[in-house]
Design an enzyme around this catalytic site. Structure first.
Site, PDB file in Angstrom:
ATOM      1  CB  ILE A   1      14.758  33.970  14.446  1.00 46.61           C
ATOM      2  CG1 ILE A   1      15.420  32.644  14.834  1.00 46.61           C
ATOM      3  CG2 ILE A   1      13.583  34.247  15.354  1.00 46.61           C
ATOM      4  CD1 ILE A   1      15.867  32.606  16.292  1.00 46.61           C
ATOM      5  CG  ASP A   2      16.904  37.476  10.205  1.00 45.86           C
ATOM      6  OD1 ASP A   2      15.999  37.074   9.462  1.00 45.86           O
ATOM      7  OD2 ASP A   2      17.060  38.673  10.524  1.00 45.86           O
ATOM      8  CE  LYS A   3      24.264  30.834   7.963  1.00 48.77           C
ATOM      9  NZ  LYS A   3      25.030  30.803   6.693  1.00 48.77           N
TER      10      LYS A   3
END
Length: 325
Positions: free
Chosen positions: A144-146
């Site tokens: 999942i995105d940062k």
């Protein structure tokens, strides 16, 4: 698909591209590669024309030239264990389910070699994780995105890695996200379909493409409407593409609050609110997106397991602000 240890020829420089910077021209010729990746290749002497090395990113391409790009073999990353606290939701001999905080990158990459989830997992799991799924991303089967918070499952052995990877490939994993968005979707509930790929105009963005890209489907439901100014949205992913929810919600005019990549300035003009409230909403420091539930077939027991995560403090605070507008 760009492969390592291969030489690729660019398109022929026509009069429209004459005088363009080499890095920009190659980005147009090879949309599968980012401009920063191409700049590194140029700097490292991996771009040539008629056996002449082009090592200057500002070099201006010449009409009728064809440029060769050599993509060297990837250097395997060797992430080091780091004693970083983890919010472990579940763990057994096969898997670890982690509640990832916003701001933590999942695996090391250029410019982010420390402080990642992988660094923390290597310390937490010790030698048992080494090599599972490869050296670069040990144990990682999805990401999942940062700046997205929430649940992520990690494999602790090769059998678990293979089983989970097959489920992700088959899109049989259950993933539910909650998002706080500008505006309210119309209709309130629905399905968004649209192939997602890298934007031809901005390499940092993904976009819906009429040709190419990867099939993407998001099912959404409006949970709360905050006076038509904003809404709490529940999203279930049928597929899992890079920035999928952010791109799909932006495509129907409901950009995620705090999204620094896809939010449009016109969406941040909120009428009828105090300046303090407006400032808080419009300066929320990350996309308001949280991976709330995760369900899958356990690799060993072959039974369905499901995990959930409550909203983190920053998300819940923003949620309360919106409920009180």
């Amino acid at each position: 698909m760009i492969k390592d240890n291969t030489i690729y020829n660019s398109q022929i420089v026509n009069k429209d591209y004459k005088g363009l910077r080499i890095d920009k021209f190659l980005a147009l010729s090879f949309p599968e590669m980012s401009r920063s990746q191409l700049q590194r290749l140029i700097k490292n002497g991996n771009v040539s024309c008629d056996d002449d090395i082009i090592a200057d990113n500002s070099f201006k391409v010449r009409e009728e030239d064809v440029y060769q790009v050599f993509v060297p073999p990837a250097v395997e990353a060797d992430p080091q264990p780091e004693n970083i606290p983890l919010d472990i939701v579940f763990e057994d001999e096969d898997i670890v389910v982690v509640n990832k905080p916003a701001g933590m990158t999942v695996h090391p990459a250029p410019g982010a070699t420390h402080g990642t989830l992988v660094n923390a997992l290597l310390f937490h799991c010790g030698d048992s994780l080494s090599g599972v799924g490869g050296v670069k991303r040990p144990g990682i089967v999805h990401r999942i995105d940062k700046d997205t918070s929430g649940l992520l499952v990690v494999a602790k052995n090769d059998v678990a890695h293979r089983c989970l990877s097959e489920q992700f490939f088959a899109h049989s994993i259950e993933r539910t996200y909650y998002a706080l968005v500008y505006g309210v979707p119309n209709p309130l509930n629905g399905k968004i379909e649209g192939n997602i790929g890298r934007s031809p105009y901005d390499r940092k963005k993904m976009t819906i493409l009429s040709n190419g890209g990867k099939h993407a489907v998001t099912h959404y439901q409006t949970i709360e409407n905050f006076k038509n100014i904003a809404a709490l949205i529940k999203c279930n992913l049928e597929t899992g593409r890079t920035h999928q929810i952010r791109v799909h919600m932006a495509s129907i005019g409901c950009n995620l609050i705090g999204d620094q990549t896809y939010v449009k300035s016109k969406k941040t003009t909120i009428k009828g609110l105090s300046e303090e409230t407006k400032e808080y909403i419009n300066t929320f420091p990350r996309q308001a997106l949280h991976a709330t539930t995760l369900g899958f077939i356990h690799p060993r027991s072959q039974t369905w397991v499901n995990f959930s995560s409550s909203f983190p403090n920053d998300f819940e605070t923003l949620h309360n602000v919106l409920k009180n507008i």
